[in-house]
Design an enzyme around this catalytic site. Structure first.
Site, PDB file in Angstrom:
ATOM      1  N   ARG A  47     -14.238 -30.776  -7.319  1.00 41.87           N
ATOM      2  CA  ARG A  47     -13.644 -30.330  -5.643  1.00 41.87           C
ATOM      3  C   ARG A  47     -12.348 -28.674  -5.788  1.00 41.87           C
ATOM      4  O   ARG A  47     -12.406 -29.246  -7.431  1.00 41.87           O
ATOM      5  CB  ARG A  47     -12.942 -31.169  -4.534  1.00 41.87           C
ATOM      6  CG  ARG A  47     -14.292 -31.894  -4.560  1.00 41.87           C
ATOM      7  CD  ARG A  47     -15.188 -31.213  -3.164  1.00 41.87           C
ATOM      8  NE  ARG A  47     -15.756 -32.483  -2.407  1.00 41.87           N
ATOM      9  CZ  ARG A  47     -16.783 -32.630  -3.433  1.00 41.87           C
ATOM     10  NH1 ARG A  47     -17.369 -32.902  -4.491  1.00 41.87           N
ATOM     11  NH2 ARG A  47     -17.386 -33.958  -2.158  1.00 41.87           N
ATOM     12  N   ILE A  76       7.360 -14.207  -6.471  1.00 42.36           N
ATOM     13  CA  ILE A  76       6.669 -15.482  -7.269  1.00 42.36           C
ATOM     14  C   ILE A  76       6.220 -16.338  -8.435  1.00 42.36           C
ATOM     15  O   ILE A  76       6.788 -17.570  -8.811  1.00 42.36           O
ATOM     16  CB  ILE A  76       6.370 -16.376  -6.046  1.00 42.36           C
ATOM     17  CG1 ILE A  76       4.532 -15.745  -5.689  1.00 42.36           C
ATOM     18  CG2 ILE A  76       6.781 -16.381  -4.483  1.00 42.36           C
ATOM     19  CD1 ILE A  76       3.696 -16.856  -5.416  1.00 42.36           C
ATOM     20  N   ASP A  77       5.400 -14.839  -9.097  1.00 45.42           N
ATOM     21  CA  ASP A  77       5.344 -14.821 -10.479  1.00 45.42           C
ATOM     22  C   ASP A  77       6.033 -15.330 -11.451  1.00 45.42           C
ATOM     23  O   ASP A  77       5.735 -15.830 -12.535  1.00 45.42           O
ATOM     24  CB  ASP A  77       4.617 -13.630 -10.404  1.00 45.42           C
ATOM     25  CG  ASP A  77       2.844 -13.687  -9.722  1.00 45.42           C
ATOM     26  OD1 ASP A  77       3.290 -15.153  -9.059  1.00 45.42           O
ATOM     27  OD2 ASP A  77       1.906 -12.582 -10.099  1.00 45.42           O
ATOM     28  N   GLY A 103      -0.344 -16.403  -9.912  1.00 41.09           N
ATOM     29  CA  GLY A 103       0.705 -16.070 -11.646  1.00 41.09           C
ATOM     30  C   GLY A 103      -1.263 -15.023 -11.643  1.00 41.09           C
ATOM     31  O   GLY A 103      -1.831 -15.726 -12.656  1.00 41.09           O
ATOM     32  N   ARG A 104      -0.803 -13.563 -11.990  1.00 43.09           N
ATOM     33  CA  ARG A 104      -1.731 -12.889 -12.485  1.00 43.09           C
ATOM     34  C   ARG A 104      -1.333 -12.755 -13.570  1.00 43.09           C
ATOM     35  O   ARG A 104      -2.827 -12.839 -14.088  1.00 43.09           O
ATOM     36  CB  ARG A 104      -1.402 -11.167 -11.871  1.00 43.09           C
ATOM     37  CG  ARG A 104      -0.510 -11.195 -10.104  1.00 43.09           C
ATOM     38  CD  ARG A 104      -0.453 -10.374 -10.055  1.00 43.09           C
ATOM     39  NE  ARG A 104      -0.943  -8.942  -9.921  1.00 43.09           N
ATOM     40  CZ  ARG A 104      -2.521  -8.574  -9.496  1.00 43.09           C
ATOM     41  NH1 ARG A 104      -3.249  -9.645  -8.314  1.00 43.09           N
ATOM     42  NH2 ARG A 104      -3.244  -7.895  -9.585  1.00 43.09           N
ATOM     43  N   GLY A 148       8.779  -6.123  -6.549  1.00 41.00           N
ATOM     44  CA  GLY A 148       8.501  -6.381  -8.042  1.00 41.00           C
ATOM     45  C   GLY A 148       8.586  -5.233  -8.598  1.00 41.00           C
ATOM     46  O   GLY A 148       9.071  -4.368  -8.753  1.00 41.00           O
ATOM     47  N   LYS A 179       1.307  -1.289   0.234  1.00 42.79           N
ATOM     48  CA  LYS A 179       0.350   0.229  -0.045  1.00 42.79           C
ATOM     49  C   LYS A 179       0.758   1.183  -0.034  1.00 42.79           C
ATOM     50  O   LYS A 179       1.767   1.191   0.503  1.00 42.79           O
ATOM     51  CB  LYS A 179      -1.175  -0.097   1.180  1.00 42.79           C
ATOM     52  CG  LYS A 179      -1.977  -0.780   1.440  1.00 42.79           C
ATOM     53  CD  LYS A 179      -2.452  -0.876   2.457  1.00 42.79           C
ATOM     54  CE  LYS A 179      -2.732  -2.319   3.062  1.00 42.79           C
ATOM     55  NZ  LYS A 179      -3.382  -2.141   4.580  1.00 42.79           N
ATOM     56  N   HIS A 212      -2.100 -18.360  -0.149  1.00 39.91           N
ATOM     57  CA  HIS A 212      -0.180 -17.576   0.135  1.00 39.91           C
ATOM     58  C   HIS A 212       0.192 -18.963   0.596  1.00 39.91           C
ATOM     59  O   HIS A 212       1.765 -18.436   0.935  1.00 39.91           O
ATOM     60  CB  HIS A 212      -1.044 -16.038   1.235  1.00 39.91           C
ATOM     61  CG  HIS A 212      -1.069 -15.442   0.440  1.00 39.91           C
ATOM     62  ND1 HIS A 212      -2.766 -14.813  -0.216  1.00 39.91           N
ATOM     63  CD2 HIS A 212      -0.679 -14.190   0.270  1.00 39.91           C
ATOM     64  CE1 HIS A 212      -3.079 -14.062  -0.428  1.00 39.91           C
ATOM     65  NE2 HIS A 212      -1.923 -12.878  -0.360  1.00 39.91           N
TER      66      HIS A 212
END
Ligand code: F6P
Length: 366
Positions: free
Chosen positions: A283, A142-143, A186-187, A118, A77, A289
């Site tokens: 399922r 992490i991505d 993974g955006r 990042g 933020k 996270h």
């Protein structure tokens, strides 16, 4: 007088941050010329009154390379370019405090800053560099979606955790004859999903780079359940989307968090499969996270340590405006502008995709 380097960690945390900090401090300790201090919660520690800064010496960083998270804390933020200020009516506005911060750093006797973060953090680094700050970047996510580096630390740990999840879901899916959908982070890039799917042997992998056709997934399920029993493991990136749909995201309600929140695609896929006539038990599991917490695996500890040592050496030689990067087998540095210019996504014609198709994995398009 000794020179002073300020270290900070910004953006989402990532296994290996502490190993970078330790690498910086240990390299600095080899000379009498430098001392290392850390800003708490990214640049916030410098901007707050009273200032929140900690001394980083060999004692402070002893053994921290095995710990997850960051001993400095982090935040997604605000920051120096958009500091949140609450108005009288309760609403929030954002102000640029970067000039004030640079003056404060001068007053604090800071000669160099190492920003571990990042793409968002390195964009801030570039702006601060343009304003005259001696700043160095260390890439973190992490991505693994930063184009300037072969790997970011934390990524291999996330893949390991996701692979273990696929392994565990496979035994339960097989026991119950179920379809199990695993949603991983993974955006914009499907690196975690595709690597974990190959390592864990999933039947289907859906990534942001290849929009999926639900009929192709139905075909896999029908084939695998032809005799009445069977199981199917589907790994899906949070940023995946159907050919005729959008990425599932919403704006964050957290003040100052500009990132869109992703998530829910596993649940959507499950419901869409049902709506398409899939009658087998299904399922979903959202790994969330768990992929970011805990101890880094050896690869990430080593890469993070290499990045830390390199970043400190850049400070010693006065190389600023650049980010540390891994160009196998070397640790190099690249200008921020190059580092933030584009994302590294999974190319649909890449070897990894070819491998996945070569073992019969469905990627949702054929
Ligand atoms: O960018 C790294 C990442 O882990 C993404 O994969 C994920 O969408 C995001 O961070 C989650 O951020 P937050 O911790 O703010 O929920």
């Amino acid at each position: 007088m000794r020179k002073r380097v300020l270290v900070l960690t910004g953006g989402g945390d990532c296994p290996g941050l502490n190993a970078v900090i330790r690498g910086i401090v240990k390299r600095a300790a080899q000379t009498e010329d430098w001392e290392v201090i850390g800003s708490i919660q990214s640049f916030d520690g410098v901007l707050r009154e009273p200032t929140e800064i900690m001394t980083l010496d060999e004692k402070t960083v002893s053994g921290i390379h095995v710990q997850g998270g960051t001993i400095l804390g982090t935040t997604t933020k605000g920051g120096p370019l958009a500091w949140p200020v609450q108005e009288k009516d309760g609403s929030w506005s954002f102000i640029d405090r970067s000039d004030e911060m640079i003056r404060k750093l001068q007053y604090m006797g800071v000669n160099a800053v190492i920003n571990i973060g990042g793409d968002g953090s390195q964009r801030i680094s570039q702006t601060l560099f343009e304003k005259g700050l001696n700043i160095i970047g260390v890439p973190k996510t992490i991505d693994n979606d930063l184009s300037a580096t072969d790997y970011t630390f934390g990524f291999q740990t996330a893949v390991q955790i996701a692979t273990e999840a696929v392994d565990r879901l496979t035994t339960t899916a097989a026991s119950h004859n179920r379809v199990i959908i695993l949603e991983v982070m993974g955006r914009d890039a499907g690196w975690i999903a595709l690597n974990a799917a190959i390592a864990g042997g999933a039947e289907v992998c859906l990534i942001p780079e290849i929009p999926y056709d639900i009929n192709k997934i139905m075909d896999v399920i029908k084939k695998r359940f032809k005799t009445g029993t069977g199981h199917v493991n589907i790994v899906i990136s949070e940023g995946a989307r159907p050919v005729d749909g959008q990425v599932l995201s919403h704006e964050s309600e957290e003040v100052g968090n500009m990132n869109l929140k992703l998530g829910g695609i596993a649940n959507k896929l499950l419901n869409d499969l049902k709506a398409n006539g899939c009658e087998v038990d299904m399922r979903e599991t959202v790994l969330g996270h768990l992929q970011r917490g805990g101890t880094p695996i050896a690869f990430d500890r080593i890469l993070a340590t290499q990045f830390g040592v390199k970043a400190m050496e850049m400070a010693m030689e006065g190389t600023y405006g650049e980010m540390v990067a891994y160009h196998h087998p070397d640790i190099v540095s690249v200008p921020f502008l190059e580092a933030i210019s584009k994302y590294k996504v999974v190319r649909p014609n890449s070897s990894l995709v070819h491998t996945a198709r070569g073992i019969g994995m469905c990627l949702g398009d054929e």
